[in-house]
Design an enzyme around this catalytic site. Structure first.
Site, mmCIF file in Angstrom:
data_model
loop_
_atom_site.group_PDB
_atom_site.id
_atom_site.type_symbol
_atom_site.label_atom_id
_atom_site.label_comp_id
_atom_site.label_asym_id
_atom_site.label_seq_id
_atom_site.Cartn_x
_atom_site.Cartn_y
_atom_site.Cartn_z
ATOM 1 C CG HIS A 105 19.248 -4.000 19.333
ATOM 2 N ND1 HIS A 105 20.434 -3.773 18.689
ATOM 3 C CD2 HIS A 105 18.409 -4.473 18.396
ATOM 4 C CE1 HIS A 105 20.299 -4.102 17.411
ATOM 5 N NE2 HIS A 105 19.085 -4.546 17.206
ATOM 6 C CB ALA A 137 24.308 0.745 23.501
ATOM 7 C CB THR A 148 21.534 0.328 19.693
ATOM 8 O OG1 THR A 148 22.121 -0.973 19.770
ATOM 9 C CG2 THR A 148 20.117 0.304 20.217
#
Length: 166
Positions: A105, A137, A148
């Site tokens: 992430h 992201a 995410t």
């Protein structure tokens, strides 16, 4: 966040994650060549608050959980960190620093905003670089404490729609 990361008939593996870290890293473009890798340093555990958070989580959640499991069945025992490590601040800090791994992430590596130091605007356009847009992201403006993927899809879709509509 406490997460089960594996289990066997002999062991249960748990991970303690610092999902809202205070530590900050750096990401630097080293060349105008888009195929040349950037230089990155996540800066993991450079802010002492992250170390303290992980130490507290181990003491507050993992140690009592192991104790309760041991009461249910004497075969259960906490392997790492050992009880003597949990009892000593210095040893526990060493344990956190040496056992820390980054899981996944990645996010927030490219600052979005209008202020000095921001790398992209709200549409992902990179300041000072013509026709370069970031839509993933990395431009999320603050750390998410969950998965995410939905945010990344929303960013990509929104920026793509903006580019198509011009």
């Amino acid at each position: 966040q406490i997460m089960a990361t594996g289990a066997t008939t002999q062991a249960l593996y748990l991970s303690v994650l610092c999902v809202n870290p205070e530590s900050r890293g750096t990401l630097k473009i080293q060349s105008a060549d888009p195929l040349k890798s950037m230089l990155g340093d996540f800066g993991f555990l450079t802010d002492e608050r992250d170390v303290k958070t992980l130490m507290a989580a181990l003491r507050t959640y993992i140690a009592p959980m192991a104790e309760k499991m041991g009461e249910l069945d004497a075969a259960y025992s906490l392997v790492a960190p050992a009880p003597e490590v949990l009892a000593d601040d210095g040893k526990l800090e060493d344990y956190v620093r040496t056992s820390f791994i980054h899981t996944y992430h990645d996010q927030c590596s490219v600052r979005m905003g209008a202020e000095a130091g921001a790398a992209v605007n709200g549409w992902g356009e990179v300041y000072g670089v013509e026709d370069l847009v970031v839509a993933d992201a990395s431009i999320i403006p603050y750390h998410m404490d969950g998965n995410t993927s939905a945010c990344a899809y929303l960013i990509g879709c929104t920026i793509a729609k903006h580019l198509v509509e011009g």
